[in-house]
Each structure stands twice: as structure tokens, then as C-alpha cells.
Motif scaffolding. Structure first.
Motif, PDB file in Angstrom:
ATOM      1  N   PRO A  83       0.699  -1.305  -0.034  1.00 36.89           N
ATOM      2  CA  PRO A  83      -0.012  -0.103   0.155  1.00 36.89           C
ATOM      3  C   PRO A  83       0.848   1.314  -0.014  1.00 36.89           C
ATOM      4  O   PRO A  83       0.376   2.294  -0.611  1.00 36.89           O
ATOM      5  N   GLU A  84       2.055   1.322   0.851  1.00 35.66           N
ATOM      6  CA  GLU A  84       2.786   2.440   0.544  1.00 35.66           C
ATOM      7  C   GLU A  84       3.190   2.850  -0.834  1.00 35.66           C
ATOM      8  O   GLU A  84       3.535   4.093  -1.173  1.00 35.66           O
ATOM      9  N   THR A  85       3.447   1.964  -1.727  1.00 36.73           N
ATOM     10  CA  THR A  85       3.847   2.088  -2.880  1.00 36.73           C
ATOM     11  C   THR A  85       2.882   2.844  -3.550  1.00 36.73           C
ATOM     12  O   THR A  85       2.995   3.831  -4.449  1.00 36.73           O
ATOM     13  N   MET A  86       1.501   2.413  -3.505  1.00 37.61           N
ATOM     14  CA  MET A  86       0.516   3.263  -4.238  1.00 37.61           C
ATOM     15  C   MET A  86       0.323   4.650  -3.512  1.00 37.61           C
ATOM     16  O   MET A  86       0.261   5.395  -4.436  1.00 37.61           O
ATOM     17  N   ARG A  87       0.577   4.832  -2.281  1.00 36.86           N
ATOM     18  CA  ARG A  87       0.359   6.285  -1.861  1.00 36.86           C
ATOM     19  C   ARG A  87       1.496   6.969  -2.597  1.00 36.86           C
ATOM     20  O   ARG A  87       1.213   8.109  -2.939  1.00 36.86           O
ATOM     21  N   ALA A  88       2.637   6.439  -2.797  1.00 35.62           N
ATOM     22  CA  ALA A  88       3.693   7.359  -3.443  1.00 35.62           C
ATOM     23  C   ALA A  88       3.567   7.489  -4.709  1.00 35.62           C
ATOM     24  O   ALA A  88       3.440   8.606  -5.349  1.00 35.62           O
ATOM     25  N   VAL A  89       3.024   6.606  -5.686  1.00 36.62           N
ATOM     26  CA  VAL A  89       2.564   6.836  -6.689  1.00 36.62           C
ATOM     27  C   VAL A  89       1.221   7.673  -7.125  1.00 36.62           C
ATOM     28  O   VAL A  89       1.328   8.770  -7.873  1.00 36.62           O
ATOM     29  N   LEU A  90       0.301   7.633  -6.052  1.00 42.03           N
ATOM     30  CA  LEU A  90      -0.730   8.678  -6.188  1.00 42.03           C
ATOM     31  C   LEU A  90      -0.188  10.222  -6.090  1.00 42.03           C
ATOM     32  O   LEU A  90      -0.508  10.847  -6.463  1.00 42.03           O
ATOM     33  N   GLU A  91       0.741  10.328  -4.827  1.00 44.09           N
ATOM     34  CA  GLU A  91       1.280  11.593  -4.564  1.00 44.09           C
ATOM     35  C   GLU A  91       2.125  12.143  -5.932  1.00 44.09           C
ATOM     36  O   GLU A  91       1.887  13.231  -6.079  1.00 44.09           O
ATOM     37  N   MET A  92       2.942  11.219  -6.513  1.00 41.19           N
ATOM     38  CA  MET A  92       3.682  11.509  -7.549  1.00 41.19           C
ATOM     39  C   MET A  92       2.504  12.091  -8.753  1.00 41.19           C
ATOM     40  O   MET A  92       2.907  13.041  -9.403  1.00 41.19           O
ATOM     41  N   THR A  93       1.679  11.201  -8.979  1.00 39.13           N
ATOM     42  CA  THR A  93       0.794  11.371 -10.116  1.00 39.13           C
ATOM     43  C   THR A  93       0.078  12.750 -10.055  1.00 39.13           C
ATOM     44  O   THR A  93      -0.291  13.571 -10.750  1.00 39.13           O
ATOM     45  N   ALA A  94      -0.297  13.028  -8.583  1.00 34.09           N
ATOM     46  CA  ALA A  94      -1.106  14.439  -8.294  1.00 34.09           C
ATOM     47  C   ALA A  94      -0.045  15.651  -8.233  1.00 34.09           C
ATOM     48  O   ALA A  94      -0.469  16.408  -9.086  1.00 34.09           O
ATOM     49  N   ALA A  95       1.303  15.400  -8.275  1.00 31.98           N
ATOM     50  CA  ALA A  95       2.152  16.300  -8.228  1.00 31.98           C
ATOM     51  C   ALA A  95       2.381  16.641  -9.854  1.00 31.98           C
ATOM     52  O   ALA A  95       2.539  17.720 -10.276  1.00 31.98           O
ATOM     53  N   LEU A  96       2.538  15.552 -10.524  1.00 31.82           N
ATOM     54  CA  LEU A  96       2.826  15.792 -11.792  1.00 31.82           C
ATOM     55  C   LEU A  96       1.541  16.256 -12.693  1.00 31.82           C
ATOM     56  O   LEU A  96       1.766  17.233 -13.577  1.00 31.82           O
ATOM     57  N   SER A  97       0.384  15.869 -12.285  1.00 32.69           N
ATOM     58  CA  SER A  97      -0.843  16.469 -12.673  1.00 32.69           C
ATOM     59  C   SER A  97      -0.766  18.174 -12.719  1.00 32.69           C
ATOM     60  O   SER A  97      -1.182  18.598 -13.571  1.00 32.69           O
ATOM     61  N   ALA A  98      -0.534  18.217 -11.522  1.00 34.74           N
ATOM     62  CA  ALA A  98      -0.650  19.865 -11.273  1.00 34.74           C
ATOM     63  C   ALA A  98       0.243  20.498 -12.203  1.00 34.74           C
ATOM     64  O   ALA A  98       0.148  21.564 -12.583  1.00 34.74           O
ATOM     65  N   GLU A  99       1.527  19.916 -12.176  1.00 37.67           N
ATOM     66  CA  GLU A  99       2.653  20.478 -13.038  1.00 37.67           C
ATOM     67  C   GLU A  99       2.246  20.716 -14.468  1.00 37.67           C
ATOM     68  O   GLU A  99       2.555  21.356 -14.987  1.00 37.67           O
ATOM     69  N   LEU A 100       1.723  19.542 -14.871  1.00 35.27           N
ATOM     70  CA  LEU A 100       1.643  19.455 -16.132  1.00 35.27           C
ATOM     71  C   LEU A 100       0.281  20.447 -16.847  1.00 35.27           C
ATOM     72  O   LEU A 100       0.203  20.776 -18.032  1.00 35.27           O
ATOM     73  N   LYS A 101      -0.807  20.513 -15.700  1.00 39.10           N
ATOM     74  CA  LYS A 101      -1.786  21.133 -16.061  1.00 39.10           C
ATOM     75  C   LYS A 101      -1.782  22.854 -16.269  1.00 39.10           C
ATOM     76  O   LYS A 101      -2.246  23.429 -16.804  1.00 39.10           O
ATOM     77  N   ALA A 102      -0.573  23.178 -15.539  1.00 39.15           N
ATOM     78  CA  ALA A 102      -0.260  24.683 -15.704  1.00 39.15           C
ATOM     79  C   ALA A 102      -0.152  25.200 -16.947  1.00 39.15           C
ATOM     80  O   ALA A 102      -0.711  26.090 -17.675  1.00 39.15           O
ATOM     81  N   PRO A 103       0.997  24.536 -17.807  1.00 39.01           N
ATOM     82  CA  PRO A 103       0.971  24.906 -19.289  1.00 39.01           C
ATOM     83  C   PRO A 103      -0.354  24.582 -20.217  1.00 39.01           C
ATOM     84  O   PRO A 103      -0.378  25.506 -20.915  1.00 39.01           O
ATOM     85  N   GLU A 104      -1.079  23.727 -19.918  1.00 43.90           N
ATOM     86  CA  GLU A 104      -2.214  23.427 -20.705  1.00 43.90           C
ATOM     87  C   GLU A 104      -3.137  24.503 -20.501  1.00 43.90           C
ATOM     88  O   GLU A 104      -3.842  24.941 -21.337  1.00 43.90           O
ATOM     89  N   GLU A 105      -3.171  25.031 -19.238  1.00 46.13           N
ATOM     90  CA  GLU A 105      -4.184  25.977 -18.817  1.00 46.13           C
ATOM     91  C   GLU A 105      -3.827  27.192 -19.498  1.00 46.13           C
ATOM     92  O   GLU A 105      -4.711  28.168 -20.142  1.00 46.13           O
ATOM     93  N   THR A 106      -2.516  27.657 -19.432  1.00 48.01           N
ATOM     94  CA  THR A 106      -2.199  28.811 -20.034  1.00 48.01           C
ATOM     95  C   THR A 106      -2.339  28.634 -21.590  1.00 48.01           C
ATOM     96  O   THR A 106      -2.888  29.604 -22.309  1.00 48.01           O
ATOM     97  N   ALA A 107      -2.005  27.558 -22.341  1.00 47.26           N
ATOM     98  CA  ALA A 107      -2.314  27.302 -23.705  1.00 47.26           C
ATOM     99  C   ALA A 107      -3.713  27.567 -24.097  1.00 47.26           C
ATOM    100  O   ALA A 107      -4.126  28.096 -25.007  1.00 47.26           O
ATOM    101  N   ARG A 108      -4.665  27.089 -23.126  1.00 54.53           N
ATOM    102  CA  ARG A 108      -6.080  27.123 -23.537  1.00 54.53           C
ATOM    103  C   ARG A 108      -6.570  28.456 -23.465  1.00 54.53           C
ATOM    104  O   ARG A 108      -7.456  28.784 -24.092  1.00 54.53           O
ATOM    105  N   ARG A 109      -6.137  29.331 -22.501  1.00 56.46           N
ATOM    106  CA  ARG A 109      -6.445  30.620 -22.334  1.00 56.46           C
ATOM    107  C   ARG A 109      -6.176  31.642 -23.607  1.00 56.46           C
ATOM    108  O   ARG A 109      -6.747  32.469 -24.023  1.00 56.46           O
TER     109      ARG A 109
END
Length: 131
Positions: A83-109
Motif C-alpha cells: 500500500p505504501e507504494t500506491m500512496r507514493a504513486v498517487l502523490e507523484m501523479t498528483a504532483a505531475l498532474s498539477a505541474e502538467l496542467k499549468a502549461p495546458e491552462e495557459t495554452a487554453r487561455r
């Protein structure tokens, strides 16, 4: 953990783990398994691949120690091994999602209103159809 606490063996183990989840399909399968254990057939259907392809991806993660196989059920099911592995993966994907979303939002605007269409990525579609 500091860099001085890392050994070559630990770095190799971490690299093996990251390689095992570094494929979009494997990451989707892993995220689907975060909620509950599932058979390969349902996982394959959820991400839109054949069952043999799903088995290949799942086997890769079993060999890396990320997933376990439960054969006590009517059909072989896969589950998160640690289970600790999954927590790490979820944290990593959440961080990456936020990081990747910022340029997408800028491009959309910056796009014109008539071209401002939101096309969800394949991952979102696969996850929503599996739920």
C-alpha cells in the motif's frame, strides 16, 4: 532521505520501480487497482487493450514487486502488493498532474474562443469508464 543515504542498490531498485510504471498503460492499470483488486479481463476492457496485452503489462509490475496476484478468487485478480507504494504513486501523479496542467491552462487561455475545446486525455476516459 538524503542523497548520502542512497546506495547504488537502492538507486537500482528505485529505477526498476520507475521503469515498471513508466508506461502509460501500466500507470493506468495501477491507478485502476488503487481502488480494488480486479481481474485482467476487466482491466484490459477499462483501458481498451487486449487481455494478452494486459497480462504482459501486469506481469511486468508483478515481477517488479508492485502488484500481487490473488488466485483464491474465481478468476485470477491483481492487487497492489504494498500500500505504501500506491500512496507514493498517487502523490507523484498528483504532483505531475498539477505541474502538467499549468502549461495546458495557459495554452487554453491563449487559444481563440472557437478553438477552445477541452479534449480529455485517454487516461481520463479509461479511468472514468472503469469506475
Amino acid at each position: 532521505m538524503t542523497s548520502s543515504e542512497w546506495s547504488e542498490d537502492r538507486a537500482r531498485d528505485a529505477a526498476q520501480f520507475l521503469q515498471a510504471i513508466a508506461h502509460p498503460i501500466r500507470l493506468l492499470l495501477l491507478l485502476l487497482l488503487a481502488e480494488r483488486q480486479l481481474p485482467a479481463s476487466k482491466l484490459a476492457c477499462a483501458v481498451g487493450i487486449s487481455q494478452p496485452a494486459a497480462f504482459r503489462h501486469l506481469r511486468c509490475m508483478v515481477e517488479a514487486g508492485i502488484l500481487s496476484i490473488n488466485t483464491r478468487t474465481a478468476s485470477m485478480t491483481f492487487a497492489i502488493a504494498v500500500p505504501e507504494t500506491m500512496r507514493a504513486v498517487l502523490e507523484m501523479t498528483a504532483a505531475l498532474s498539477a505541474e502538467l496542467k499549468a502549461p495546458e491552462e495557459t495554452a487554453r487561455r491563449q487559444r481563440s474562443p472557437d478553438r477552445n475545446q477541452d479534449h480529455p486525455p485517454e487516461a481520463s476516459r479509461a479511468l472514468s469508464s472503469a469506475a
